[in-house]
Design an enzyme around this catalytic site. Structure first.
Site, PDB file in Angstrom:
ATOM      1  N   ASP A  10     -42.051 -19.241  37.777  1.00  0.00           N
ATOM      2  CA  ASP A  10     -40.834 -19.330  38.646  1.00  0.00           C
ATOM      3  C   ASP A  10     -40.311 -20.704  38.410  1.00  0.00           C
ATOM      4  O   ASP A  10     -39.765 -21.520  39.161  1.00  0.00           O
ATOM      5  CB  ASP A  10     -41.697 -19.744  40.091  1.00  0.00           C
ATOM      6  CG  ASP A  10     -42.390 -18.843  40.435  1.00  0.00           C
ATOM      7  OD1 ASP A  10     -42.492 -17.804  40.065  1.00  0.00           O
ATOM      8  OD2 ASP A  10     -42.973 -18.879  41.738  1.00  0.00           O
ATOM      9  N   LYS A  98     -41.942 -11.085  42.438  1.00  0.00           N
ATOM     10  CA  LYS A  98     -43.100 -11.215  43.533  1.00  0.00           C
ATOM     11  C   LYS A  98     -42.466 -11.657  44.739  1.00  0.00           C
ATOM     12  O   LYS A  98     -41.531 -12.337  44.954  1.00  0.00           O
ATOM     13  CB  LYS A  98     -44.113 -11.944  43.331  1.00  0.00           C
ATOM     14  CG  LYS A  98     -43.990 -13.578  42.973  1.00  0.00           C
ATOM     15  CD  LYS A  98     -44.952 -14.214  42.445  1.00  0.00           C
ATOM     16  CE  LYS A  98     -44.544 -15.549  41.920  1.00  0.00           C
ATOM     17  NZ  LYS A  98     -44.309 -16.511  43.080  1.00  0.00           N
ATOM     18  N   CYS A 140     -47.767 -21.960  43.163  1.00  0.00           N
ATOM     19  CA  CYS A 140     -47.688 -20.680  42.160  1.00  0.00           C
ATOM     20  C   CYS A 140     -48.296 -20.911  40.971  1.00  0.00           C
ATOM     21  O   CYS A 140     -49.000 -19.978  40.672  1.00  0.00           O
ATOM     22  CB  CYS A 140     -46.284 -20.353  42.180  1.00  0.00           C
ATOM     23  SG  CYS A 140     -45.613 -19.666  43.518  1.00  0.00           S
TER      24      CYS A 140
HETATM   25  C1  VGL Z   1     -43.751 -21.906  45.531  1.00  0.00           C
HETATM   26  C2  VGL Z   1     -43.807 -22.647  47.622  1.00  0.00           C
HETATM   27  C3  VGL Z   1     -43.110 -21.608  48.183  1.00  0.00           C
HETATM   28  C4  VGL Z   1     -44.073 -22.077  44.152  1.00  0.00           C
HETATM   29  C5  VGL Z   1     -43.385 -20.672  46.168  1.00  0.00           C
HETATM   30  O1  VGL Z   1     -43.350 -21.234  43.189  1.00  0.00           O
HETATM   31  O2  VGL Z   1     -44.968 -22.533  43.767  1.00  0.00           O
HETATM   32  N1  VGL Z   1     -44.054 -22.875  46.245  1.00  0.00           N
HETATM   33  N2  VGL Z   1     -43.160 -20.398  47.369  1.00  0.00           N
END
Ligand code: VGL
Length: 204
Positions: A10, A98, A140
């Site tokens: 991410d 995702k 994540c």
């Molecule tokens: C994430 C918070 C909300 C992440 C994703 O990538 O860690 N954190 N959505």
């Protein structure tokens, strides 16, 4: 035979400085990845991305930053793109998306465009061991590392190449990952807890 993959979690604009859910140090992580990949011999490199369409209560106008979050990584927006400092072509076409219609913290909940899951792809590459880097350490990255170890891969999180949301949840995540058998590298045991990562952490 062992074979090692890198999973880049991410590294997207909304999780870096200036994004809607900016994690301090995110852009620094993004900037460090290409050289890191060039100087290591991974057998495979994958990138995951949060790729939301309508993830329900994952988004909130009054987020708690634990289970609910400001809107982020919405498909079609710049915030969903990989950070420009991270050349995602190092990951070839192995991008796993995702979270279209629900929260999905783990990269193991992601799918390539042809529907392949991350685990299927790792198995197809005969991967035995996985290194995990990216954003956010306490969400994540943690979820991806825990799923990886559960799936039976030797799993290492390289902490200096991660950035996390908040010191308390980073500490809790580290403890949870250690207890699950995830290896953690790059941690200075004598440093204050918030110095995990390549810069300070926090939401801005
Ligand atoms: C994430 C918070 C909300 C992440 C994703 O990538 O860690 N954190 N959505």
């Amino acid at each position: 035979m062992s074979a090692r993959a890198l999973i880049v979690v991410d590294v997207q604009n909304d999780f870096c400085e200036g994004g809607t859910l900016a994690v301090d140090g995110g852009a620094g992580v993004a900037a460090a990845i290409n050289d890191f990949v060039d100087s290591h011999e991974y057998d495979a490199v994958a990138a995951t991305r949060d790729f939301h369409i309508d993830p329900g209560t994952h988004f909130s106008e009054d987020p708690d930053y634990v289970d609910t979050w400001p809107a982020h990584c919405v498909v079609g927006t710049d915030g969903a793109e990989f950070h420009p400092a991270f050349d995602a072509t190092v990951a070839g076409s192995a991008v796993f998306s995702k979270g279209a219609y629900s929260a999905a913290y783990s990269g193991f909940e992601g799918f390539a465009e042809d529907g392949t899951t991350l685990e299927q792809w790792l198995r197809a590459h005969d991967i035995t061991d996985v290194d995990v880097i990216g954003i956010a350490t306490d969400h994540c990255v943690k979820a991806t590392a825990l799923d990886s170890v559960r799936a039976g891969f030797g799993t290492t999180v390289i902490l200096p190449l991660t950035a996390g949301v908040a010191p308390a949840t980073i500490e809790a995540a580290i403890a949870q990952m250690q207890a699950a058998g995830v290896q953690l590298t790059g941690r200075d045991e004598n440093a204050p807890s918030h110095s995990v990562g390549i810069s300070d952490v926090g939401i801005h």
